[in-house]
Design a protein around this motif. Structure first.
Motif, PDB file in Angstrom:
ATOM      1  N   TRP A 251       7.265-109.598  48.942  1.00  0.00           N
ATOM      2  CA  TRP A 251       8.119-109.855  47.798  1.00  0.00           C
ATOM      3  C   TRP A 251       7.518-109.176  46.567  1.00  0.00           C
ATOM      4  O   TRP A 251       6.464-109.541  46.078  1.00  0.00           O
ATOM      5  CB  TRP A 251       8.268-111.354  47.564  1.00  0.00           C
ATOM      6  N   ASN A 252       8.229-108.159  46.052  1.00  0.00           N
ATOM      7  CA  ASN A 252       7.686-107.359  44.963  1.00  0.00           C
ATOM      8  C   ASN A 252       8.327-107.643  43.609  1.00  0.00           C
ATOM      9  O   ASN A 252       7.894-107.082  42.603  1.00  0.00           O
ATOM     10  CB  ASN A 252       7.845-105.862  45.291  1.00  0.00           C
ATOM     11  N   LEU A 253       9.354-108.478  43.578  1.00  0.00           N
ATOM     12  CA  LEU A 253      10.006-108.755  42.301  1.00  0.00           C
ATOM     13  C   LEU A 253       9.188-109.779  41.525  1.00  0.00           C
ATOM     14  O   LEU A 253       8.917-110.874  42.020  1.00  0.00           O
ATOM     15  CB  LEU A 253      11.428-109.280  42.512  1.00  0.00           C
ATOM     16  N   THR A 254       8.813-109.423  40.310  1.00  0.00           N
ATOM     17  CA  THR A 254       7.967-110.315  39.513  1.00  0.00           C
ATOM     18  C   THR A 254       8.780-111.221  38.595  1.00  0.00           C
ATOM     19  O   THR A 254       8.250-112.194  38.068  1.00  0.00           O
ATOM     20  CB  THR A 254       7.009-109.486  38.642  1.00  0.00           C
ATOM     21  N   PHE A 255      10.063-110.916  38.410  1.00  0.00           N
ATOM     22  CA  PHE A 255      10.881-111.650  37.440  1.00  0.00           C
ATOM     23  C   PHE A 255      11.763-112.728  38.073  1.00  0.00           C
ATOM     24  O   PHE A 255      12.427-113.480  37.369  1.00  0.00           O
ATOM     25  CB  PHE A 255      11.755-110.680  36.627  1.00  0.00           C
ATOM     26  N   ILE A 256      11.757-112.814  39.399  1.00  0.00           N
ATOM     27  CA  ILE A 256      12.514-113.851  40.101  1.00  0.00           C
ATOM     28  C   ILE A 256      11.823-114.129  41.423  1.00  0.00           C
ATOM     29  O   ILE A 256      11.317-113.205  42.078  1.00  0.00           O
ATOM     30  CB  ILE A 256      13.994-113.428  40.309  1.00  0.00           C
TER      31      ILE A 256
ATOM     32  N   VAL B 247      25.786-101.964  26.579  1.00  0.00           N
ATOM     33  CA  VAL B 247      24.511-101.870  27.304  1.00  0.00           C
ATOM     34  C   VAL B 247      24.774-101.823  28.808  1.00  0.00           C
ATOM     35  O   VAL B 247      25.495-102.668  29.353  1.00  0.00           O
ATOM     36  CB  VAL B 247      23.614-103.078  26.962  1.00  0.00           C
ATOM     37  N   SER B 248      24.194-100.855  29.491  1.00  0.00           N
ATOM     38  CA  SER B 248      24.297-100.808  30.951  1.00  0.00           C
ATOM     39  C   SER B 248      23.393-101.884  31.557  1.00  0.00           C
ATOM     40  O   SER B 248      22.421-102.325  30.937  1.00  0.00           O
ATOM     41  CB  SER B 248      23.905 -99.424  31.479  1.00  0.00           C
ATOM     42  N   LEU B 249      23.732-102.303  32.774  1.00  0.00           N
ATOM     43  CA  LEU B 249      23.031-103.430  33.380  1.00  0.00           C
ATOM     44  C   LEU B 249      21.538-103.158  33.561  1.00  0.00           C
ATOM     45  O   LEU B 249      20.711-104.056  33.400  1.00  0.00           O
ATOM     46  CB  LEU B 249      23.680-103.786  34.725  1.00  0.00           C
ATOM     47  N   ASP B 250      21.174-101.915  33.880  1.00  0.00           N
ATOM     48  CA  ASP B 250      19.750-101.605  34.063  1.00  0.00           C
ATOM     49  C   ASP B 250      18.974-101.797  32.762  1.00  0.00           C
ATOM     50  O   ASP B 250      17.829-102.284  32.771  1.00  0.00           O
ATOM     51  CB  ASP B 250      19.573-100.179  34.601  1.00  0.00           C
ATOM     52  N   LYS B 251      19.588-101.439  31.634  1.00  0.00           N
ATOM     53  CA  LYS B 251      18.918-101.603  30.341  1.00  0.00           C
ATOM     54  C   LYS B 251      18.791-103.081  29.969  1.00  0.00           C
ATOM     55  O   LYS B 251      17.806-103.489  29.330  1.00  0.00           O
ATOM     56  CB  LYS B 251      19.685-100.855  29.247  1.00  0.00           C
ATOM     57  N   PHE B 252      19.787-103.886  30.368  1.00  0.00           N
ATOM     58  CA  PHE B 252      19.699-105.314  30.076  1.00  0.00           C
ATOM     59  C   PHE B 252      18.606-105.967  30.920  1.00  0.00           C
ATOM     60  O   PHE B 252      17.819-106.779  30.417  1.00  0.00           O
ATOM     61  CB  PHE B 252      21.041-106.004  30.305  1.00  0.00           C
ATOM     62  N   TYR B 253      18.519-105.611  32.203  1.00  0.00           N
ATOM     63  CA  TYR B 253      17.423-106.091  33.045  1.00  0.00           C
ATOM     64  C   TYR B 253      16.080-105.721  32.418  1.00  0.00           C
ATOM     65  O   TYR B 253      15.154-106.534  32.373  1.00  0.00           O
ATOM     66  CB  TYR B 253      17.517-105.471  34.445  1.00  0.00           C
TER      67      TYR B 253
ATOM     68  N   ASP C 207      12.216-100.650  35.357  1.00  0.00           N
ATOM     69  CA  ASP C 207      12.989-100.403  36.572  1.00  0.00           C
ATOM     70  C   ASP C 207      13.327-101.692  37.315  1.00  0.00           C
ATOM     71  O   ASP C 207      13.515-101.691  38.534  1.00  0.00           O
ATOM     72  CB  ASP C 207      12.246 -99.443  37.505  1.00  0.00           C
ATOM     73  N   ALA C 208      13.451-102.792  36.590  1.00  0.00           N
ATOM     74  CA  ALA C 208      13.695-104.098  37.233  1.00  0.00           C
ATOM     75  C   ALA C 208      14.991-104.095  38.041  1.00  0.00           C
ATOM     76  O   ALA C 208      15.036-104.624  39.160  1.00  0.00           O
ATOM     77  CB  ALA C 208      13.740-105.201  36.175  1.00  0.00           C
ATOM     78  N   PHE C 209      16.041-103.492  37.500  1.00  0.00           N
ATOM     79  CA  PHE C 209      17.317-103.476  38.215  1.00  0.00           C
ATOM     80  C   PHE C 209      17.199-102.661  39.497  1.00  0.00           C
ATOM     81  O   PHE C 209      17.689-103.074  40.557  1.00  0.00           O
ATOM     82  CB  PHE C 209      18.424-102.914  37.322  1.00  0.00           C
ATOM     83  N   TYR C 210      16.524-101.523  39.414  1.00  0.00           N
ATOM     84  CA  TYR C 210      16.285-100.704  40.600  1.00  0.00           C
ATOM     85  C   TYR C 210      15.519-101.490  41.660  1.00  0.00           C
ATOM     86  O   TYR C 210      15.877-101.463  42.849  1.00  0.00           O
ATOM     87  CB  TYR C 210      15.502 -99.447  40.205  1.00  0.00           C
ATOM     88  N   GLN C 211      14.484-102.198  41.238  1.00  0.00           N
ATOM     89  CA  GLN C 211      13.692-102.978  42.185  1.00  0.00           C
ATOM     90  C   GLN C 211      14.542-104.065  42.847  1.00  0.00           C
ATOM     91  O   GLN C 211      14.401-104.322  44.047  1.00  0.00           O
ATOM     92  CB  GLN C 211      12.488-103.604  41.473  1.00  0.00           C
ATOM     93  N   MET C 212      15.431-104.693  42.071  1.00  0.00           N
ATOM     94  CA  MET C 212      16.327-105.704  42.655  1.00  0.00           C
ATOM     95  C   MET C 212      17.252-105.062  43.690  1.00  0.00           C
ATOM     96  O   MET C 212      17.462-105.597  44.780  1.00  0.00           O
ATOM     97  CB  MET C 212      17.157-106.355  41.535  1.00  0.00           C
TER      98      MET C 212
END
Length: 272
Positions: free
Chosen positions: A3-8, A190-196, A204-209
């Motif tokens: 599990w590499n996501l640090t924000f969830i 704002v695009s979703l990647d920028k909001f993440y 790159d949080a959105f990419y990682q998700m």
């Protein structure tokens, strides 16, 4: 799976994916011929599609079932995009229609840097699946709502966050209200990647998700397999109808069965 996501957390993300799949609800129910033809399909279109795209009857029926299911799935994906933020630090997802009707509220006591506009401590978000889903009236109404929020709170910004934007962006939103071009540096598109990136602090949080999402969906679907995998019977029922036709060509017999779905009472198609 690491599990590499640090924000969830893995547990929260898996629960959210499961909840999204379960939102599909009745759309996951199996299709029989009666449900397939509930709104009366267009047999001529199916015949054209099958022939022009060089598809089999199985493929064209499967595609039509997919199209019917897909028509109402966008709301469920909107649920996924919005409700995931309830698990992300400093984000809050109000119940539908409450707290001003905002989709997400992001508050950060350390401050939120807005390009060319300084620091605020709250961002109110209106979220859309796609950049072109709002007509001019809807865009104007949303902009006025955001203007009113700024009048009531001088320590905030308002974002129109688009899951599928034209490009990665965090820009001043300019639109038309009462035939006048309007804009404000604290009302942003704002695009979703920028909001993440903004709420997680990870560019790159959105990419990682997105990278972890397919395997989690697959895992959840396997766990739910007994309850959600549909077993469609449309093509079998059409073949049964075709076998009753006095037509030598199986392809034409199935075509006649399809014609009967829309034209069963038309002259020449009735058995009288």
């Amino acid at each position: 799976m690491m599990w590499n996501l640090t924000f969830i957390s893995e547990e929260d993300f898996t629960s959210h994916v499961k909840a999204t799949i379960e939102k599909y609800g009745e759309k996951l129910e199996s299709f029989d011929l009666k449900r397939f033809n509930k709104n009366i399909i267009d047999p001529i279109k199916l015949i054209f599609d099958k022939t022009v795209y060089q598809s089999s009857w199985e493929e064209i029926v499967s595609n039509e079932i997919f199209r019917q299911r897909d028509k109402s799935n966008n709301n469920d994906i909107g649920y996924f995009h919005q409700r995931i933020f309830q698990y992300i630090k400093n984000c809050h997802v109000p119940p539908n229609g409450e707290e001003g009707g905002w989709d997400v509220i992001y508050e950060n006591p350390d401050g939120i840097s807005i390009p060319d506009a300084g620091i605020v401590h709250t961002v109110y978000v209106e979220m859309k699946n796609k950049h072109n889903t709002m007509n001019s009236a809807s865009a104007g109404k949303t902009f006025i709502k955001m203007q009113n929020q700024l009048l009531n709170d001088d320590d905030c910004a308002c974002f129109l966050v688009e899951a599928i934007a034209q490009r990665s962006q965090n820009i001043k939103w300019e639109t038309t209200v009462d035939k006048k071009k309007v804009g404000h540096k604290l009302i942003r598109r704002v695009s979703l990647d920028k909001f993440y990136a903004l709420v997680t602090g990870q560019e790159d949080a959105f990419y990682q998700m997105c990278m972890i999402l397919p395997s989690v969906i697959e895992k959840v679907v396997k766990e739910l397999e007994g309850t959600i995998v549909p077993h469609d019977t449309v093509i079998d029922e059409l073949r049964a109808m075709a076998s009753e036709q006095n037509i030598e060509s199986e392809d034409l017999a199935i075509a006649m069965a399809v014609y009967m779905l829309g034209f069963g009472s038309y002259k020449g198609f009735t058995k009288k």
